[in-house]
Motif scaffolding. Structure first.
Motif, mmCIF file in Angstrom:
data_model
loop_
_atom_site.group_PDB
_atom_site.id
_atom_site.type_symbol
_atom_site.label_atom_id
_atom_site.label_comp_id
_atom_site.label_asym_id
_atom_site.label_seq_id
_atom_site.Cartn_x
_atom_site.Cartn_y
_atom_site.Cartn_z
ATOM 1 N N ARG A 1 0.824 -1.203 0.000
ATOM 2 C CA ARG A 1 0.000 0.000 0.000
ATOM 3 C C ARG A 1 0.864 1.260 0.000
ATOM 4 N NH1 ARG A 1 -4.371 -2.022 4.555
ATOM 5 N NH2 ARG A 1 -5.698 -3.263 3.158
ATOM 6 N N GLN A 2 1.933 1.245 0.764
ATOM 7 C CA GLN A 2 2.837 2.394 0.806
ATOM 8 C C GLN A 2 3.485 2.624 -0.555
ATOM 9 O OE1 GLN A 2 5.573 1.680 4.012
ATOM 10 N NE2 GLN A 2 3.995 1.771 5.593
ATOM 11 N N LEU A 3 3.882 1.530 -1.215
ATOM 12 C CA LEU A 3 4.488 1.654 -2.541
ATOM 13 C C LEU A 3 3.493 2.214 -3.553
ATOM 14 C CD1 LEU A 3 6.548 -1.669 -2.706
ATOM 15 C CD2 LEU A 3 7.464 0.653 -2.585
ATOM 16 N N MET A 4 2.250 1.736 -3.491
ATOM 17 C CA MET A 4 1.250 2.225 -4.420
ATOM 18 C C MET A 4 0.939 3.695 -4.187
ATOM 19 S SD MET A 4 0.700 -0.106 -6.549
ATOM 20 C CE MET A 4 -0.644 0.732 -7.385
ATOM 21 N N ARG A 5 0.876 4.099 -2.933
ATOM 22 C CA ARG A 5 0.622 5.508 -2.626
ATOM 23 C C ARG A 5 1.795 6.382 -3.077
ATOM 24 N NH1 ARG A 5 -4.521 6.261 -2.820
ATOM 25 N NH2 ARG A 5 -5.686 4.955 -1.352
ATOM 26 N N ALA A 6 3.008 5.871 -2.923
ATOM 27 C CA ALA A 6 4.179 6.622 -3.386
ATOM 28 C C ALA A 6 4.144 6.776 -4.907
ATOM 29 C CB ALA A 6 5.457 5.932 -2.944
ATOM 30 N N LEU A 7 3.745 5.705 -5.608
ATOM 31 C CA LEU A 7 3.623 5.766 -7.062
ATOM 32 C C LEU A 7 2.541 6.755 -7.467
ATOM 33 C CD1 LEU A 7 4.285 4.758 -9.908
ATOM 34 C CD2 LEU A 7 2.685 2.866 -9.518
ATOM 35 N N GLU A 8 1.427 6.712 -6.762
ATOM 36 C CA GLU A 8 0.329 7.638 -7.055
ATOM 37 C C GLU A 8 0.780 9.084 -6.862
ATOM 38 O OE1 GLU A 8 -4.235 8.645 -5.527
ATOM 39 O OE2 GLU A 8 -3.125 6.939 -4.698
ATOM 40 N N LYS A 9 1.496 9.345 -5.783
ATOM 41 C CA LYS A 9 1.973 10.703 -5.499
ATOM 42 C C LYS A 9 2.921 11.185 -6.601
ATOM 43 C CE LYS A 9 4.158 13.451 -1.839
ATOM 44 N NZ LYS A 9 4.750 13.405 -0.475
ATOM 45 N N ALA A 10 3.798 10.299 -7.053
ATOM 46 C CA ALA A 10 4.736 10.665 -8.117
ATOM 47 C C ALA A 10 3.990 10.955 -9.421
ATOM 48 C CB ALA A 10 5.753 9.543 -8.324
ATOM 49 N N CYS A 11 2.949 10.176 -9.708
ATOM 50 C CA CYS A 11 2.167 10.393 -10.923
ATOM 51 C C CYS A 11 1.432 11.724 -10.871
ATOM 52 C CB CYS A 11 1.168 9.251 -11.120
ATOM 53 S SG CYS A 11 1.918 7.680 -11.594
ATOM 54 N N ALA B 1 2.281 14.342 -9.282
ATOM 55 C CA ALA B 1 3.264 15.409 -9.452
ATOM 56 C C ALA B 1 3.595 15.637 -10.923
ATOM 57 C CB ALA B 1 4.540 15.081 -8.676
ATOM 58 N N LEU B 2 3.390 14.613 -11.746
ATOM 59 C CA LEU B 2 3.652 14.721 -13.178
ATOM 60 C C LEU B 2 2.403 15.106 -13.970
ATOM 61 C CD1 LEU B 2 5.951 11.595 -13.646
ATOM 62 C CD2 LEU B 2 6.648 14.004 -13.693
ATOM 63 N N GLY B 3 1.299 15.341 -13.259
ATOM 64 C CA GLY B 3 0.087 15.795 -13.926
ATOM 65 C C GLY B 3 -0.961 14.730 -14.167
ATOM 66 N N VAL B 4 -0.760 13.526 -13.643
ATOM 67 C CA VAL B 4 -1.738 12.453 -13.816
ATOM 68 C C VAL B 4 -2.917 12.699 -12.875
ATOM 69 C CG1 VAL B 4 -2.159 9.986 -13.624
ATOM 70 C CG2 VAL B 4 0.040 10.812 -14.482
ATOM 71 N N LYS B 5 -4.126 12.502 -13.392
ATOM 72 C CA LYS B 5 -5.331 12.666 -12.586
ATOM 73 C C LYS B 5 -5.993 11.313 -12.372
ATOM 74 C CE LYS B 5 -9.740 15.162 -12.367
ATOM 75 N NZ LYS B 5 -10.663 16.104 -13.071
ATOM 76 N N PHE B 6 -6.235 10.944 -11.125
ATOM 77 C CA PHE B 6 -6.871 9.670 -10.790
ATOM 78 C C PHE B 6 -8.349 9.899 -10.477
ATOM 79 C CE2 PHE B 6 -2.412 8.842 -9.954
ATOM 80 C CZ PHE B 6 -2.247 7.544 -10.419
ATOM 81 N N LEU B 7 -9.205 9.017 -10.982
ATOM 82 C CA LEU B 7 -10.629 9.047 -10.671
ATOM 83 C C LEU B 7 -10.975 7.743 -9.966
ATOM 84 C CD1 LEU B 7 -12.054 10.471 -14.031
ATOM 85 C CD2 LEU B 7 -11.521 11.723 -11.937
ATOM 86 N N GLU B 8 -10.999 7.751 -8.657
ATOM 87 C CA GLU B 8 -11.237 6.534 -7.887
ATOM 88 C C GLU B 8 -12.731 6.267 -7.752
ATOM 89 O OE1 GLU B 8 -9.159 6.531 -4.209
ATOM 90 O OE2 GLU B 8 -7.203 6.918 -5.108
ATOM 91 N N GLY B 9 -13.081 4.997 -7.740
ATOM 92 C CA GLY B 9 -14.479 4.603 -7.585
ATOM 93 C C GLY B 9 -15.315 4.822 -8.825
ATOM 94 N N VAL B 10 -14.665 5.017 -9.978
ATOM 95 C CA VAL B 10 -15.372 5.285 -11.234
ATOM 96 C C VAL B 10 -15.399 4.018 -12.083
ATOM 97 C CG1 VAL B 10 -15.289 6.570 -13.396
ATOM 98 C CG2 VAL B 10 -14.823 7.739 -11.236
#
Length: 230
Positions: free
Chosen positions: A6-16, A18-27
């Motif tokens: 979970r920590q690794l995935m959150r770190a990856l999400e944070k890095a993404c 920062a690069l402009g990636v937008k996540f839509l959770e629960g969609v």
């Protein structure tokens, strides 16, 4: 181990992000929006239960075993797999062990992951089964009999995306602007990096080496000679 993942995935999400990636959770993506054979976006159901259209000119369909629900002519079907883990002493197993239908993967803290069943007829049937768990137990006993004395930790299942020839489908589709990356069966983790590299080059229209181009031809959806069902 779960907390570390979970920590690794959150770190990856944070890095993404920062690069402009937008996540839509629960969609949930319900369908593709097309103009004849041109990709124009997707219709989604939001976490709040609202239908919404998201427009775009390019997309990558990488929905695993569920990919066929969005592109009907994709020859991708689920193969259910059950796994379990046991807690052994630290360094009890120093390398991966493979056997007929079974493997044992050690972690640094002594946790050992044991997999995996391959159930083609299970479709999307959820849950553990006695036969599946017995198969894992018997496989473990044949590879490392004394491991049966170590305490069980977790049991889980998942659905692998498989194709008729058990090779992935990577690359363009008959729909302009829509790429696909699915059907990796048992090798999703192993092929993740090279698949991402292929898809990136295709999105940005970068030159591919001859060997990479040959690989993409091998993984192209056209190898199945399918008629359009979109």
């Amino acid at each position: 181990q779960i907390d570390n993942r979970r920590q690794l995935m959150r770190a990856l999400e944070k890095a993404c992000v920062a690069l402009g990636v937008k996540f839509l959770e629960g969609v949930e993506v319900l369908k593709l929006i097309l103009n004849e054979k041109q990709f124009k976006g997707v219709q989604v159901l939001t976490a709040e239960g609202e239908l919404k259209n998201i427009h775009g000119d390019q997309a990558v369909l990488c929905s695993g075993a569920w990919s066929k629900k969005l592109l009907d002519n994709l020859p991708v079907f689920p193969v259910k797999g059950q796994m379990l883990s046991i807690q052994g002493p630290r360094n009890a197993l120093k390398r991966i062990i493979f056997g007929p239908g079974t493997y044992m993967v050690p972690r640094e803290d002594g946790l050992i992951v044991i997999g995996a069943t391959s159930e083609e007829k299970a479709a999307f049937q959820k849950g553990l089964t006695p036969n599946g768990q017995k198969q894992l137990q018997n496989g473990m006993n044949s590879l490392l009999p004394h491991a049966s004395n170590w305490p069980p930790m977790e049991r889980w299942w998942g659905f692998r995306p498989c194709t008729p020839d058990q090779l992935p489908i990577i690359g363009p589709t008959e729909i302009t602007g829509l790429l696909v990356a699915t059907g990796h069966y048992r090798n999703g983790v192993l092929f993740a990096a090279i698949t991402a590299e292929f898809i990136r080059k295709l999105i940005f229209h970068e030159q591919l080496s001859t060997s990479n181009n040959d690989l993409l031809q091998t993984f192209n959806i056209n190898r199945f000679n399918l008629s359009s069902q979109v």
